[in-house]
Write an enzyme that holds these catalytic residues in place. Sequence first.
Site, PDB file in Angstrom:
ATOM      1  N   GLY A  71      -0.034  37.579  43.857  1.00  0.00           N
ATOM      2  CA  GLY A  71      -1.122  37.443  44.798  1.00  0.00           C
ATOM      3  C   GLY A  71      -1.297  38.622  45.732  1.00  0.00           C
ATOM      4  CG  ASN A 148      -1.296  31.466  53.785  1.00  0.00           C
ATOM      5  OD1 ASN A 148      -2.288  31.904  54.365  1.00  0.00           O
ATOM      6  ND2 ASN A 148      -0.070  31.806  54.148  1.00  0.00           N
ATOM      7  CD  GLN A 176      -0.536  28.248  48.891  1.00  0.00           C
ATOM      8  OE1 GLN A 176      -0.359  27.156  48.357  1.00  0.00           O
ATOM      9  NE2 GLN A 176       0.459  29.090  49.121  1.00  0.00           N
ATOM     10  CB  SER A 196       0.258  34.035  42.885  1.00  0.00           C
ATOM     11  OG  SER A 196       1.617  34.423  42.822  1.00  0.00           O
ATOM     12  CG  HIS A 198       5.469  32.548  42.944  1.00  0.00           C
ATOM     13  ND1 HIS A 198       6.010  32.068  44.110  1.00  0.00           N
ATOM     14  CD2 HIS A 198       4.670  33.568  43.304  1.00  0.00           C
ATOM     15  CE1 HIS A 198       5.564  32.779  45.135  1.00  0.00           C
ATOM     16  NE2 HIS A 198       4.738  33.690  44.669  1.00  0.00           N
ATOM     17  CB  THR A 234       4.912  48.348  30.696  1.00  0.00           C
ATOM     18  OG1 THR A 234       5.058  49.728  30.359  1.00  0.00           O
ATOM     19  CG2 THR A 234       5.270  47.491  29.497  1.00  0.00           C
ATOM     20  CB  CYS A 329       4.466  36.754  52.833  1.00  0.00           C
ATOM     21  SG  CYS A 329       3.980  36.262  51.170  1.00  0.00           S
TER      22      CYS A 329
END
Length: 387
Positions: A71, A148, A176, A196, A198, A234, A329
Amino acid sequence: MERIYLDHAATTPLDERVLAAMLPFFRGQYGNASSAHSLGRMARDAVEESRERIAAHLNAHPSEIVFTSGGTEGDNAALCGMLMHTRGQLVTSAAEHAAILGAARILEATGHDLVLLHPEASGRVSAQQVSEALTPATGLVSVAFVNNELGTVAPIRAISRVCRAAGVPLHTDAVQAAAVLALDVEALGVDLLTLSGHKIYGPKGVGVLYVRGGLDFRPFIAGGSQERRRRGGTENVPAIAGMAKALDLVAACGQEEAARLTSVRKQFEQCLLNELGDSFVFNTPIDGGAAPHILSIAVKPKGGKQIDGEMLLLNLDLEGVMASAGSACSSGAVQVSHVLRAVGLDETLASAAVRFSLGRSTTTEDVSEAARRLGRIVRRMRKQRTA
């Protein structure tokens, strides 16, 4: 003592079915998706097949899907990829995720005009506020679909109509929202959208940035031809396969799970009221307009003395309840949340705020027990403060 995990907005446990989808690409199918040999082609096939499935879930075209590391990168890429090569103005909210505000400050430092909208007490930014902020110089509007920390749902469709009428692209951070709300980019009317892995029971280290075809989007990470030259590096093939599987699972049960979580959260609200009475406030708008999985509260001071918010979280953890002060975060820093400041919450209240976030494993028994433990902790801490 049973541990109760109520921090799903920070991260969700990896679904075993997602892990199973990833394992082949850690083992025999370990090729680089940019290699021309057979292992590389197998990896490329996995990436493109995942891209097609994710695009279908978003009602987008596969060419509009860009894989990222998560994210934060997606938000930075959206803002900088749209504005860094222009002099366009950015309109966003003071209650946005730190990834948005951090990128916004970078743009401001490089000469871009930044307009920070002041949200309502619920954390909501209205379409009228956006409309009044737009100028001929506006190059992008960015408003999160779900806040969030508070769980407030933004009126993205209404904001989109305003932006479309003005010819201004709209980005939304839907990190979220993905596990609990439908994400149809055409219905929402957004031009860029961030996800995101996770946050939806997928792996950490992978995300998606939807970029509507035709936008003048420039690569945020350069140095390779991957992702149609929009994101060098990659591809993380196992994580991309996991992201696609996670979205498959959300699509299969998302509406039912959202309804279940709504019921569980209502039970949690009542249990908190039973345990704490009028000694706390809800920061999340519980009368409507919030996502079902997030509930933010703040403990009131008593006798002019406030309990220590950091110690409150520590005591919750010691009692087996895992929650956070706000965004994961930034929750490692001992400071009042910028989101709570932005919505005008009194700093004394904000200093004792807790965000609980529910998930697939959360039961009514879990939230009832969490409320009991929280009540016991608050009473004990207040007694210590007055001793």
